[in-house]
Design a protein around this motif. Structure first.
Motif, PDB file in Angstrom:
ATOM      1  N   GLN A 176      39.248   9.003 -45.371  1.00 52.19           N
ATOM      2  CA  GLN A 176      38.996  10.200 -44.558  1.00 52.19           C
ATOM      3  C   GLN A 176      38.231  11.270 -45.335  1.00 52.19           C
ATOM      4  OE1 GLN A 176      38.606  10.752 -41.206  1.00 52.19           O
ATOM      5  NE2 GLN A 176      40.669   9.940 -40.943  1.00 52.19           N
ATOM      6  N   ASN A 177      38.320  11.237 -46.666  1.00 50.99           N
ATOM      7  CA  ASN A 177      37.669  12.261 -47.488  1.00 50.99           C
ATOM      8  C   ASN A 177      36.233  11.920 -47.878  1.00 50.99           C
ATOM      9  OD1 ASN A 177      39.896  13.935 -47.468  1.00 50.99           O
ATOM     10  ND2 ASN A 177      40.733  13.173 -49.400  1.00 50.99           N
ATOM     11  N   ILE A 178      35.755  10.743 -47.520  1.00 52.90           N
ATOM     12  CA  ILE A 178      34.399  10.340 -47.927  1.00 52.90           C
ATOM     13  C   ILE A 178      33.347  11.203 -47.247  1.00 52.90           C
ATOM     14  CG2 ILE A 178      32.702   8.448 -47.837  1.00 52.90           C
ATOM     15  CD1 ILE A 178      35.112   6.508 -48.183  1.00 52.90           C
ATOM     16  N   ASN A 179      33.516  11.484 -45.970  1.00 51.32           N
ATOM     17  CA  ASN A 179      32.596  12.348 -45.214  1.00 51.32           C
ATOM     18  C   ASN A 179      33.369  13.488 -44.579  1.00 51.32           C
ATOM     19  OD1 ASN A 179      30.100  11.218 -45.653  1.00 51.32           O
ATOM     20  ND2 ASN A 179      30.191   9.860 -43.885  1.00 51.32           N
ATOM     21  N   LYS A 180      32.645  14.522 -44.194  1.00 58.62           N
ATOM     22  CA  LYS A 180      33.320  15.634 -43.503  1.00 58.62           C
ATOM     23  C   LYS A 180      33.645  15.264 -42.054  1.00 58.62           C
ATOM     24  CE  LYS A 180      29.207  18.318 -42.098  1.00 58.62           C
ATOM     25  NZ  LYS A 180      28.160  17.392 -42.511  1.00 58.62           N
ATOM     26  N   GLU A 181      32.862  14.327 -41.476  1.00 59.31           N
ATOM     27  CA  GLU A 181      33.146  13.876 -40.118  1.00 59.31           C
ATOM     28  C   GLU A 181      34.443  13.061 -40.095  1.00 59.31           C
ATOM     29  OE1 GLU A 181      28.727  14.350 -40.578  1.00 59.31           O
ATOM     30  OE2 GLU A 181      30.219  13.142 -41.633  1.00 59.31           O
ATOM     31  N   LYS A 182      35.194  13.201 -39.025  1.00 66.68           N
ATOM     32  CA  LYS A 182      36.414  12.404 -38.878  1.00 66.68           C
ATOM     33  C   LYS A 182      36.068  10.925 -38.763  1.00 66.68           C
ATOM     34  CE  LYS A 182      39.464  15.724 -36.612  1.00 66.68           C
ATOM     35  NZ  LYS A 182      40.071  16.096 -35.316  1.00 66.68           N
ATOM     36  N   LEU A 183      36.954  10.109 -39.288  1.00 66.05           N
ATOM     37  CA  LEU A 183      36.793   8.658 -39.257  1.00 66.05           C
ATOM     38  C   LEU A 183      37.911   8.056 -38.416  1.00 66.05           C
ATOM     39  CD1 LEU A 183      35.066   6.358 -40.738  1.00 66.05           C
ATOM     40  CD2 LEU A 183      37.031   6.185 -42.288  1.00 66.05           C
ATOM     41  N   LEU A 184      37.555   7.104 -37.566  1.00 69.38           N
ATOM     42  CA  LEU A 184      38.569   6.354 -36.835  1.00 69.38           C
ATOM     43  C   LEU A 184      39.165   5.315 -37.782  1.00 69.38           C
ATOM     44  CD1 LEU A 184      36.604   5.765 -33.504  1.00 69.38           C
ATOM     45  CD2 LEU A 184      38.467   7.404 -33.862  1.00 69.38           C
ATOM     46  N   ILE A 185      40.457   5.427 -38.065  1.00 72.42           N
ATOM     47  CA  ILE A 185      41.144   4.465 -38.931  1.00 72.42           C
ATOM     48  C   ILE A 185      42.113   3.693 -38.052  1.00 72.42           C
ATOM     49  CG2 ILE A 185      42.618   4.153 -40.943  1.00 72.42           C
ATOM     50  CD1 ILE A 185      41.487   6.718 -42.112  1.00 72.42           C
ATOM     51  N   SER A 186      41.776   2.433 -37.781  1.00 68.71           N
ATOM     52  CA  SER A 186      42.470   1.674 -36.743  1.00 68.71           C
ATOM     53  C   SER A 186      43.282   0.522 -37.305  1.00 68.71           C
ATOM     54  CB  SER A 186      41.454   1.153 -35.722  1.00 68.71           C
ATOM     55  OG  SER A 186      40.553   0.248 -36.347  1.00 68.71           O
ATOM     56  N   ILE A 187      44.234   0.076 -36.473  1.00 69.11           N
ATOM     57  CA  ILE A 187      45.133  -1.000 -36.875  1.00 69.11           C
ATOM     58  C   ILE A 187      45.660  -1.690 -35.614  1.00 69.11           C
ATOM     59  CG2 ILE A 187      47.320   0.300 -36.813  1.00 69.11           C
ATOM     60  CD1 ILE A 187      47.900  -0.889 -39.629  1.00 69.11           C
ATOM     61  N   ASP A 188      46.101  -2.935 -35.751  1.00 68.82           N
ATOM     62  CA  ASP A 188      46.820  -3.628 -34.681  1.00 68.82           C
ATOM     63  C   ASP A 188      48.312  -3.530 -35.000  1.00 68.82           C
ATOM     64  OD1 ASP A 188      44.797  -4.956 -32.910  1.00 68.82           O
ATOM     65  OD2 ASP A 188      44.172  -5.849 -34.807  1.00 68.82           O
ATOM     66  N   GLN A 189      48.993  -2.578 -34.384  1.00 73.15           N
ATOM     67  CA  GLN A 189      50.422  -2.422 -34.603  1.00 73.15           C
ATOM     68  C   GLN A 189      51.121  -2.411 -33.247  1.00 73.15           C
ATOM     69  OE1 GLN A 189      51.744  -2.743 -37.450  1.00 73.15           O
ATOM     70  NE2 GLN A 189      53.801  -1.886 -37.408  1.00 73.15           N
ATOM     71  N   GLU A 190      51.175  -3.596 -32.638  1.00 71.16           N
ATOM     72  CA  GLU A 190      51.842  -3.737 -31.341  1.00 71.16           C
ATOM     73  C   GLU A 190      53.354  -3.772 -31.517  1.00 71.16           C
ATOM     74  OE1 GLU A 190      50.402  -7.169 -29.212  1.00 71.16           O
ATOM     75  OE2 GLU A 190      48.326  -6.780 -29.798  1.00 71.16           O
ATOM     76  N   GLY A 191      53.788  -4.426 -32.596  1.00 69.18           N
ATOM     77  CA  GLY A 191      55.205  -4.664 -32.831  1.00 69.18           C
ATOM     78  C   GLY A 191      55.533  -6.134 -32.696  1.00 69.18           C
ATOM     79  N   GLY A 192      56.606  -6.565 -33.373  1.00 66.82           N
ATOM     80  CA  GLY A 192      56.955  -7.980 -33.336  1.00 66.82           C
ATOM     81  C   GLY A 192      56.008  -8.803 -34.181  1.00 66.82           C
ATOM     82  N   ARG A 193      55.472  -9.885 -33.589  1.00 65.52           N
ATOM     83  CA  ARG A 193      54.599 -10.798 -34.339  1.00 65.52           C
ATOM     84  C   ARG A 193      53.250 -10.169 -34.663  1.00 65.52           C
ATOM     85  NH1 ARG A 193      56.048 -16.173 -32.949  1.00 65.52           N
ATOM     86  NH2 ARG A 193      54.290 -16.945 -34.177  1.00 65.52           N
ATOM     87  N   ILE A 194      52.807  -9.213 -33.846  1.00 72.84           N
ATOM     88  CA  ILE A 194      51.518  -8.559 -34.096  1.00 72.84           C
ATOM     89  C   ILE A 194      51.781  -7.182 -34.699  1.00 72.84           C
ATOM     90  CG2 ILE A 194      49.280  -7.885 -33.120  1.00 72.84           C
ATOM     91  CD1 ILE A 194      49.947 -10.915 -32.935  1.00 72.84           C
ATOM     92  N   ALA A 195      51.980  -7.183 -36.008  1.00 64.35           N
ATOM     93  CA  ALA A 195      52.259  -5.946 -36.745  1.00 64.35           C
ATOM     94  C   ALA A 195      51.651  -6.075 -38.140  1.00 64.35           C
ATOM     95  CB  ALA A 195      53.759  -5.700 -36.835  1.00 64.35           C
TER      96      ALA A 195
END
Length: 328
Positions: A59-78
């Protein structure tokens, strides 16, 4: 318009992802706990302290916000697992059997953990209906809340609300419905023509008023488009989702390296078709392949210069992404 995966536990100046963000201005990253072909090797996630440090660096690399995404559904997909020091999670199917109050508490815990770790996009909830009991990628992994739209919509909304309360963007998936199909689009071509019904659109209709992001499926459905799977389909993404259903939020394409796309289309074809279909964010997870950000950007640039993608289409997506970023 580009979300990329990368191979390091950090984001220092010598790391490739630093260059992607600093020089190429990618819109976001996607995090994975393990490498796809080596489940013993940590990719981006080792423990809570390391992950918090990584997201702060990113997040600190640029002043623009960065989308930091993940697959955290829960259970087997976490991607955040209990054995690595994160909270235990339950599957969608499991939570639906425990009731709304338990689900809300559980999703509050997931959302709070993501916020504290610096993750601002969760590719959840999954709103596919659990219709096909032979589906290895949906039903057998307990990813569906149920086989009826009302149950799916109710529990998905609880998850969405708790993520929103913690400034984490939710993402409904996989439009226009993957739950009746048997195949896995990670592996190759999936056809839902004979199994899909409009019932699978119901969760989207019910939740459209509060949805900020929707992910497309790489599923082919001749009833909607007799040539292209949903991710590449103008009929599906623009005519159905945008015009008929009235959606004006961000559309993100599922990983363009999946077999359903990669085995049938070049990067140039996939990018041209997906962006022209109405997709705003294209994703290269770099789990199933190795595509450099600069190469993808060069392809899109050439397609715009050659008039194969209108500049207005790019500007339209950028406005939607800016609006999304203002939410976090």
């Amino acid at each position: 318009m580009l979300i990329v995966g990368f191979d390091t536990l950090k984001a220092d100046k010598e790391d490739y992802i630093y260059k992607c963000i600093k020089e190429y201005k990618v819109g976001g990253v996607i995090l994975f706990d393990k490498f796809y072909n080596d489940r013993e090797k940590a990719k981006n996630i080792k423990n809570p302290a390391q992950l918090k440090k990584l997201t702060t660096e990113l997040q600190n690399i640029n002043k623009e916000k960065l989308l930091i995404s993940i697959d955290q559904e829960g259970g087997r997909i976490a991607r955040l697992k209990q054995e690595d020091g994160f909270s235990k999670t339950l599957s969608a199917k499991g939570l639906a059997s425990l009731g709304e109050e338990t689900s809300r508490k559980h999703y509050t815990s997931i959302a709070s953990e993501l916020q504290n770790l610096g993750v601002n996009v969760d590719f959840a909830p999954l709103v596919d209906l659990g219709l096909n009991k032979e589906s290895d990628v949906i039903y057998k992994l307990d990813r569906a809340y149920g086989d009826d739209a009302e149950t799916v919509s109710k529990y998905a909304e609880i998850f969405m609300d708790e993520l929103a309360n913690h400034k984490v963007i939710s993402c409904l998936k996989h439009f226009p419905g993957h739950g009746s199909a048997k195949g896995d689009s990670h592996e190759g071509f999936v056809d839902a023509t004979t199994t899909w019904s409009e019932l699978e659109l119901e969760p989207y209709k019910k939740l459209l008023y509060k949805t900020k992001m929707i992910m497309t499926a790489h599923v082919f459905n001749k009833n909607l488009d007799d040539k292209y799977p949903a991710t590449l389909s103008y009929n599906t993404n623009t005519k159905l989702l945008r015009e008929k259903l009235g959606y004006d939020g961000v559309i993100i394409g599922d990983d363009l390296q999946m077999g359903a796309i990669k085995e049938h289309y070049s990067n140039e074809e996939a990018l041209k078709l997906s962006i022209n279909s109405g997709v705003d964010l294209v994703m290269y997870c770099n789990q199933l392949g190795d595509d450099k950000a600069e190469d993808i950007i060069d392809i899109i640039y050439k397609l715009v210069i050659n008039g194969e993608i209108a500049q207005e289409r790019i500007e339209e997506s950028n406005k939607r992404i800016d609006r999304l970023l203002s939410e976090i």
